[in-house]
Write a protein that holds these residues in place. Structure first.
Motif, short mmCIF file in Angstrom:
data_model
loop_
_atom_site.label_atom_id
_atom_site.label_comp_id
_atom_site.label_asym_id
_atom_site.label_seq_id
_atom_site.Cartn_x
_atom_site.Cartn_y
_atom_site.Cartn_z
N LEU A 76 5.50 48.31 -4.76
CA LEU A 76 5.49 47.16 -5.11
C LEU A 76 5.11 47.32 -6.55
O LEU A 76 5.93 47.07 -7.55
N ALA A 77 4.13 47.84 -6.95
CA ALA A 77 4.45 48.59 -8.35
C ALA A 77 5.23 49.51 -8.97
O ALA A 77 5.65 49.75 -9.73
N MET A 78 5.84 50.36 -7.63
CA MET A 78 6.99 51.49 -7.88
C MET A 78 8.29 50.38 -8.26
O MET A 78 9.05 50.50 -9.54
N ALA A 79 9.00 49.56 -7.46
CA ALA A 79 9.30 48.69 -7.97
C ALA A 79 9.85 47.92 -9.59
O ALA A 79 10.90 47.38 -9.80
N GLU A 103 4.04 44.77 -18.72
CA GLU A 103 4.03 45.88 -18.11
C GLU A 103 2.65 46.35 -18.09
O GLU A 103 1.82 47.32 -17.36
N ALA A 104 1.93 46.56 -19.42
CA ALA A 104 0.54 47.22 -19.69
C ALA A 104 -0.61 46.16 -18.82
O ALA A 104 -1.41 46.75 -18.23
N GLY A 105 -0.27 44.05 -18.24
CA GLY A 105 -1.28 43.57 -18.08
C GLY A 105 -1.04 44.16 -16.19
O GLY A 105 -1.78 43.76 -15.50
N TRP A 106 0.61 44.33 -15.45
CA TRP A 106 0.59 44.53 -14.39
C TRP A 106 -0.02 45.49 -14.06
O TRP A 106 -0.58 45.17 -13.31
N ARG A 152 -5.62 44.54 -1.48
CA ARG A 152 -7.10 45.25 -1.91
C ARG A 152 -7.25 46.22 -0.22
O ARG A 152 -7.75 47.06 -0.39
N ASN A 153 -6.46 45.63 0.64
CA ASN A 153 -6.66 47.03 1.72
C ASN A 153 -6.33 47.84 1.84
O ASN A 153 -5.71 48.33 1.46
N ALA A 154 -7.03 48.26 3.06
CA ALA A 154 -6.61 49.65 3.29
C ALA A 154 -5.75 49.31 3.72
O ALA A 154 -4.36 50.14 3.08
N GLY A 155 -5.10 49.20 4.37
CA GLY A 155 -3.78 48.50 4.79
C GLY A 155 -2.51 48.57 4.43
O GLY A 155 -1.19 48.75 5.28
N ALA A 156 -3.41 47.52 3.10
CA ALA A 156 -2.06 47.08 2.09
C ALA A 156 -1.19 48.12 1.48
O ALA A 156 -1.56 47.84 0.36
N GLN A 157 -2.21 49.19 1.04
CA GLN A 157 -2.02 50.55 0.18
C GLN A 157 -0.43 50.26 -0.32
O GLN A 157 0.27 50.35 -0.96
N ALA A 158 -0.34 51.09 0.68
CA ALA A 158 1.62 51.64 1.16
C ALA A 158 2.38 50.43 0.14
O ALA A 158 3.64 50.70 -0.40
N GLU A 159 2.03 49.17 0.72
CA GLU A 159 3.02 47.94 -0.01
C GLU A 159 2.37 47.61 -1.88
O GLU A 159 3.56 47.22 -2.37
N LEU A 160 1.64 48.16 -2.41
CA LEU A 160 0.54 47.68 -2.74
C LEU A 160 1.16 48.78 -4.58
O LEU A 160 1.91 48.48 -5.30
N ARG A 161 1.48 49.95 -3.58
CA ARG A 161 2.37 51.25 -4.70
C ARG A 161 3.95 50.82 -4.01
O ARG A 161 4.38 51.29 -4.97
#
Length: 1270
Positions: free
Chosen positions: A1070-1073, A1254-1257, A1059-1068
């Protein structure tokens, strides 16, 4: 028809047990059916109660399964008012099934097209995915190739080049070129992969279009031209897509190949630059290495040279120690060891030591020279290797290379060689000087000991000569005495021999006196030898005393010279002489006394042994010879009496043997008479028996003749042996008279007297033997003549009997040939019967080996575990059909052979299985039997006429077997042939009955042919579908497992820290993967579902096509089979069979109503039309449509398309084929529908779970994502 082949049913029946039968088979059957039915059941009695089911504890009863759609339809037809009588009636369901079929046809057509579109879409996705996978794989290979080339050039850096050789540098280019070649190969493989994808696209589309077209044609919703236009449109669009793809592929591959050529050229230039740098580095490194080597201790003071110098010093010290040891041993010498030889041995040891030391020094110098030469060779080899390496590296031109070597290498090599040679010369000169000085000093000391030893050696030599002289004189005296004594002994031996061999008593006394005189002379010689030996022994002590005095004088004279230097040696020598002189004198006196005692004792022993010889000559030898002469005369008298008694005993034994020969003649006559009587016996009716009797007579005659000759030969041999024995005994007795010259005890005169008397005994024995031989020869001839006359009489009787027996046997042989021909025909009939039984067993075995397939996937689990059995059943249906065809051919052949085929519509010939040609129809059995009789009857009657003509007036030896004339014998022959033909006819009659029984068994098996074939086809299709689905599941499982692992990894990676601003790229990311993974999971599940449905549908359509094709084939095969109705009518009365009530009702119904089919020409059957098989139902959409529309009203259902109708006989076998076809089809339809529902349910479950995840994710990601302010 001949009387012999007349059928039993055609002959009039006799009263009594053979009463005639007024019924034919047809009349009997008709009467039985029309007659009132009589039941043996009691009035009022009910049917027996069903057996009670035994309950077992803990076991549940199986529930009754619900009826299938086919069974419901069959029940609906059976509820019609006049079912079974083929009369029109009103359907109870208002033809709901037909209407449903009409409604479902359009739905199946549309569903088929929609399913085709879906499959084409999934196929496009799959092919695009495969194309992308091929491209990604090729790109990864290109990246790997670039990295590999870079690593190869990194291995050609300067540090690595110093360690590499030319071939390694060249091999580096080979590896680079191989990698570049591999790169080109990958481009070619990429092209092939793309081409393969497009080819698969074409094949898959072709297969789908073919399947669609077959399904649409089977559905028959549109006309064939419209369907063809639809297929052409689809084909054109696919061809355009394939051409566009290939154009893009060609452009891409052209760019890749241009880039590959450029890369190859740049790599070659870079490698050539590294090779030039390698030449420079290796040239400089080689020169520096050689210079370092020439200044190293290995060349200036090599290890081998240091070791050799150290070894040389050690050897010099060892040789000095050996020289000192030799001199110490020389100083320890004392008399009697002190001798010139001992001193000379010391001198020799010193000389050998000097030679060894010189040789060792020479060897050491040679080794130093060799070590130097080795070092020089190593230096030269190093220079040569340097030159070769420099030329090999080729950094400079050859002339420049030689200048560098001459300026930098050659001066260093020459300086090292001069210094090494100077060192070796100085070492060799110092070693030779030291060795010569030490050797000369040692030889001076040895010379002093040699002079003292020479004096003692002379003394020992003279002492030895004195002892040798004493022994020689004693030996000479003894030899003279021995020669004289030997001459007297030889004369005495001769006189005693003559006395031992005296012929009479006077000669014996004269020789005795001469022997006594010789004994006295021998005794006097013993005394003279003793006296001479004592004189020689007494002179030896005086000679020894004189020698010792002379030695003492010489020692005093030698040691007076240079007394100061030899005091110690002189004292030792004189002390030894004093002690030695006393010992030598004592020894001489002792030896003289010993010789005196020895000689005196020898004389006493000789006299004591010589004294009794005179008495032995007088008493023993003379008396013994007198007793021998008397014993010779008594022995001769006893021998003559013994020979005379032996001759009498042998003559008596000869007479006893002669009586045995006479008895053997009488026994021979009795045996020959018995054999002659046996010839005329009517019990002996075979040539073999007469030949055996003849052989026995001939053997008896030959044996008797041989035995008679042998017995007379034995008698003659016994007579000769008697004479030989007498002569041999006399000869042996004569040989025992051995003369004295041969080692015996007989005098020649005495022997001649005994030989003269013994010759008279031999003459008497010879005369008696001649008389016995003449008597035996006369008896032999008379007895053999009588035996010959008896044998001739037997032969004449044998010829007469043999003529009659040959005639009897010829008739029997001809009758046997006729019987054999008939038996061959009957054997062929039996073989055909056995072949039918074997074929029935084989067909029954094949039918029973078919396993009925299960109804669910759990039942198909055995396909995986019982692969061998499944493989065997893959060919089972074909084997059953081939066996049925063989059965048809054999039945037809059997009916034609027995001439029992009544149906004219049956084919009269059967095709050959190997050639496919029409074979000739078999000749009927009755015709073959008639031909066999006609062939042999005339020959047998001609034989009888010929025999009676040749016999003439001679009486018949076998009147009970041979009639009186030819006419009676011909009647007897005809009666025998009639009996044989009647027996063949009985066999034909029983064969026909057996054929009817076999047909009953065969048709029971043929009733199961159709069900067995269809069950086997159903099982094979289920097995293929099961294996195909299992293969798809195995390929899907690893990918599903990998996606599940990725899912768990993504879930674990989703942490609150993102949820940190620095980890948003990693979150995106992970979401794409996870989105890619979810999409891949849904796509894979959908593809698996489509693939599984395609496999199941393919096998279902295969089964449908095979059922349609094989139904008609099996019906035609069964129509062509022989039945009992096709045979001629049976004349036996119909069996009294009591049918059940249901059977009687069916029989009455068939009699009352006409058959619905068309009668056949030439066969007693009606042709019936059977409905076709439903088509187009075995597809996923059709199954769902039918399941959904099962409860719809009849008006909404379309008619179901069916295959062509089938026409065949209406028998139980044909009905079983149609019933089995419908049962297998309905069973597989239900199985297929269940599999479709199961596959779709499993896929829908997987897709639902994936979408839920997928919906829960997405909710979790959306919750953790920081959204920008609006």
């Amino acid at each position: 028809m001949p009387a012999a082949l007349k059928e039993p049913a055609a002959e009039p029946r006799m009263a009594g047990q053979m009463a005639s039968n007024p019924f034919t088979a047809e009349l009997g059957l008709l009467t039985k059916l029309v007659a009132p039915k009589i039941s043996h059941a009691k009035d009022g009695a009910s049917l027996p109660a069903p057996p009670k089911v035994k309950d077992m504890p803990g076991r549940k009863r199986q529930s009754v399964p619900p009826l299938t759609e086919q069974e419901v339809a069959i029940g609906e037809s059976q509820t019609l008012q006049n079912h079974g009588k083929m009369m029109p009636a009103v359907s109870s369901t208002n033809h709901a099934g037909m209407k449903e079929m009409l409604i479902a046809r359009k739905a199946r057509h549309e569903n088929a097209i929609e399913a085709f579109k879906k499959r084409m879409g999934s196929m496009e996705v799959e092919l695009e995915a495969r194309t992308g996978a091929v491209a990604r794989s090729f790109k990864a290979l290109m990246v790997l190739n670039d990295a590999e080339l870079k690593s190869m050039f990194d291995e050609l850096a300067d540090d690595f080049l110093l360690q590499m050789e030319m071939d390694e540098v060249d091999s580096a280019w080979v590896r680079i070129d191989e990698e570049l070649t591999r790169r080109r190969g990958w481009v070619d493989q990429f092209e092939r992969d793309l081409t393969k994808v497009e080819n698969e696209r074409r094949e898959m589309v072709e297969a789908e279009l073919t399947t669609l077209l077959e399904l649409l044609v089977a559905t028959a919703h549109l006309l064939p031209p419209a369907l063809e236009r639809f297929v052409e449109t689809e084909t054109h669009s696919v061809n355009l897509l394939i051409l566009a793809n290939r154009e893009v592929h060609a452009e891409l591959l052209a760019k890749l190949r241009v880039e590959d050529v450029k890369r190859h050229k740049s790599s070659l230039r870079e490698w050539e630059a590294r090779k030039l740098e390698w030449r420079r580095l290796r040239h400089e490194n080689a020169l520096q290495t050689l210079k370092s080597y020439l200044h190293s201790p290995e060349v200036l003071a090599p290890q081998s040279q240091r070791l050799l110098l150290s070894e040389l010093a050690s050897k010099q010290q060892a040789f000095n120690e050996r020289r000192f040891s030799v001199l110490v041993q020389l100083g320890k010498l004392r008399p009697p060891e002190l001798s010139e030889a001992a001193a000379n041995r010391s001198r020799e040891e010193l000389e050998q030591l000097d030679a060894d030391e010189e040789a060792s020094a020479r060897a050491s110098h040679d080794a130093l020279q060799q070590a130097e030469a080795a070092v020089a060779a190593e230096v030269a080899e190093a220079c040569k290797y340097l030159r070769a390496r420099l030329y090999h590296f080729a950094h400079l031109e050859p002339r420049a290379l030689e200048s560098v070597i001459a300026a930098q290498v050659v001066p260093l090599v020459d300086l090292r060689a001069e210094q090494a040679q100077d060192l070796l010369e100085r070492v060799e000169a110092a070693e030779a000087t030291q060795r010569l000085r030490l050797h000369e000093d040692a030889l001076q000391l040895v010379k002093r000991f040699e002079m003292a030893g020479r004096l003692f050696d002379e003394h020992v030599r003279r002492t030895s000569e004195l002892y040798e002289t004493l022994r020689d004189e004693l030996h000479t005296c003894r030899e003279e005495h021995e020669e004289a004594d030997k001459a007297n002994e030889m004369q005495l031996e001769k006189v005693l021999t003559d006395m031992r061999r005296a012929a009479d008593k006077n000669e014996l006394m004269l020789k005795q006196e001469e022997a006594m005189e010789l004994l006295a002379q021998i005794q006097m010689g013993y005394r003279n030898f003793h006296r001479a030996s004592l004189d020689i022994a007494e002179q030896h002590p005086n000679l020894m005393r004189a020698e010792l005095t002379s030695v003492h004088t010489q020692l005093i004279e030698y040691h007076q010279l240079d007394i100061e230097l030899r005091v110690k040696l002189a004292c030792e020598c004189l002390n030894y002489h004093d002690a030695h002189a006393v010992a030598m004198g004592k020894r001489a006196r002792h030896e003289c006394g010993v010789l005196v005692k020895q000689l005196t004792r020898e004389l006493d022993e000789r006299l004591m042994s010589h004294q009794p010889r005179a008495g032995a000559v007088e008493t023993d030898m003379a008396a013994e010879r007198d007793q021998e002469l008397l014993a010779h005369r008594e022995r001769f008298v006893r021998h003559v009496k013994s020979v005379t008694s032996r001759r009498g005993m042998l003559s008596a034994a000869l007479e006893t043997k002669l009586e045995t020969v006479i008895k053997a003649e009488k026994q021979h006559k009795d045996k020959l008479g018995a054999l002659q009587r046996a010839l005329g016996s009517e019990k002996n009716n075979h040539s073999a028996t007469l030949n055996r009797l003849s052989r026995e007579a001939e053997a008896l005659h030959a044996a008797y003749t041989r035995v008679t000759r042998e017995m007379f030969d034995e008698l003659e041999a016994a007579s000769k042996a008697q004479l030989k024995e007498v002569l041999g005994v006399n000869t042996k007795f004569r040989d025992s008279w051995t003369l004295f010259s041969e080692g015996g005890i007989f005098n020649p005169i005495e022997q001649a007297r005994f030989i003269e008397r013994l010759a008279k005994v031999d003459e008497d024995a010879k005369a008696e033997a001649v008389a016995q031989a003449e008597r035996l020869a006369a008896l032999r001839e008379a007895q053999l003549q009588r035996a010959h006359e008896g044998q001739e009489g037997f032969r004449a009787s044998f010829a007469v009997n043999k003529e009659d027996i040959v005639h009897i046997e010829q008739l029997k042989m001809q009758s046997g040939k006729c019987t054999a021909d008939v038996r061959i025909v009957l054997a062929e009939s039996a073989a055909q019967e056995a072949a039918l039984d074997a074929q029935t067993e084989e067909l029954s075995r094949l039918v029973k080996s078919v396993t009925r397939p299960g109804e669910s996937e759990a039942d198909n689990a055995e396909f995986d575990t019982d692969a061998a059995r499944a493989a065997a059943q893959a060919k089972l249906a074909r084997a059953i059909l081939e066996s049925s065809e063989d059965m048809r051919a054999k039945l037809l052949h059997r009916a034609l052979f027995l001439d029992m085929l009544a149906s004219e519509g049956m084919p009269k010939t059967a095709p050959k299985p190997e050639m496919g040609e029409e074979a000739k129809p078999p000749v009927p059995l009755k015709q073959l039997v008639t031909a066999a009789r006609a062939k042999h009857e005339g020959l047998m009657i001609a034989m009888c006429a010929k025999y009676h003509q040749e016999r003439g007036e001679r009486p018949i030896t076998r009147p009970s077997l041979i009639p009186e004339n030819a006419e009676l014998e011909a009647d007897k022959v005809r009666a025998r042939l009639d009996q044989m033909v009647h027996k063949a006819h009985d066999d034909w009659y029983h064969a026909g009955k057996t054929l009817r029984k076999q047909l009953l068994v065969i048709w029971r098996v043929l009733n199961s042919v159709g069900p067995s074939v269809f069950d086997d086809l159903s099982r094979a299709c289920r097995k293929a579908a099961y294996n195909g689905c299992r293969t798809l599941h195995k390929a899907y499982a690893p990918l599903a497992k990998d996606r599940a692992a990725k899912r768990q990894l993504h879930e674990a990676s989703l942490k609150p820290t993102m949820r940190n601003a620095g980890a948003q790229a990693e979150l995106r990311a992970l979401a794409m993967a996870e989105a890619d993974r979810s999409a891949a999971e849904v796509s894979a599940a959908t593809e698996l579902r489509d693939a599984l449905l395609a496999v199941e549908t393919e096998q279902a359509q295969v089964l449908e096509r095979r059922l349609v094709f094989l139904s008609g084939s099996i019906l035609k095969l069964l129509d062509a089979q022989l039945t009992e109705d096709d045979l001629i009518a049976n004349d036996d009365p119909p069996p009294d069979i009591h049918h059940g009530i249901k059977k009687k009702l069916r029989m009455e119904t068939r009699e009352m109503f006409p058959h619905p089919g068309q009668p056949q020409a030439g066969r007693p059957f009606y042709t019936y039309t059977w409905p076709g098989l439903p088509l187009g139902e075995l597809t996923p959409d059709t199954c769902e449509t039918r399941a959904v529309g099962a409860d719809a009203p009849p008006e909404s259902k379309e008619a179901i398309p069916r295959s062509l109708e089938l026409q065949a006989n209406q028998t139980r076998a044909q009905r079983s084929v149609i019933t089995a076809r419908d049962r297998v089809y309905e069973s597989y339809r239900l199985y297929y529908a269940g599999r479709v529902r199961e596959i779709r349910t499993a896929c829908d479950t997987a897709l639902t779970e994936a979408r839920r995840w997928e919906a829960g994710w997405l909710k979790l990601v959306d919750h953790m994502e920081i959204k920008p302010p609006q």
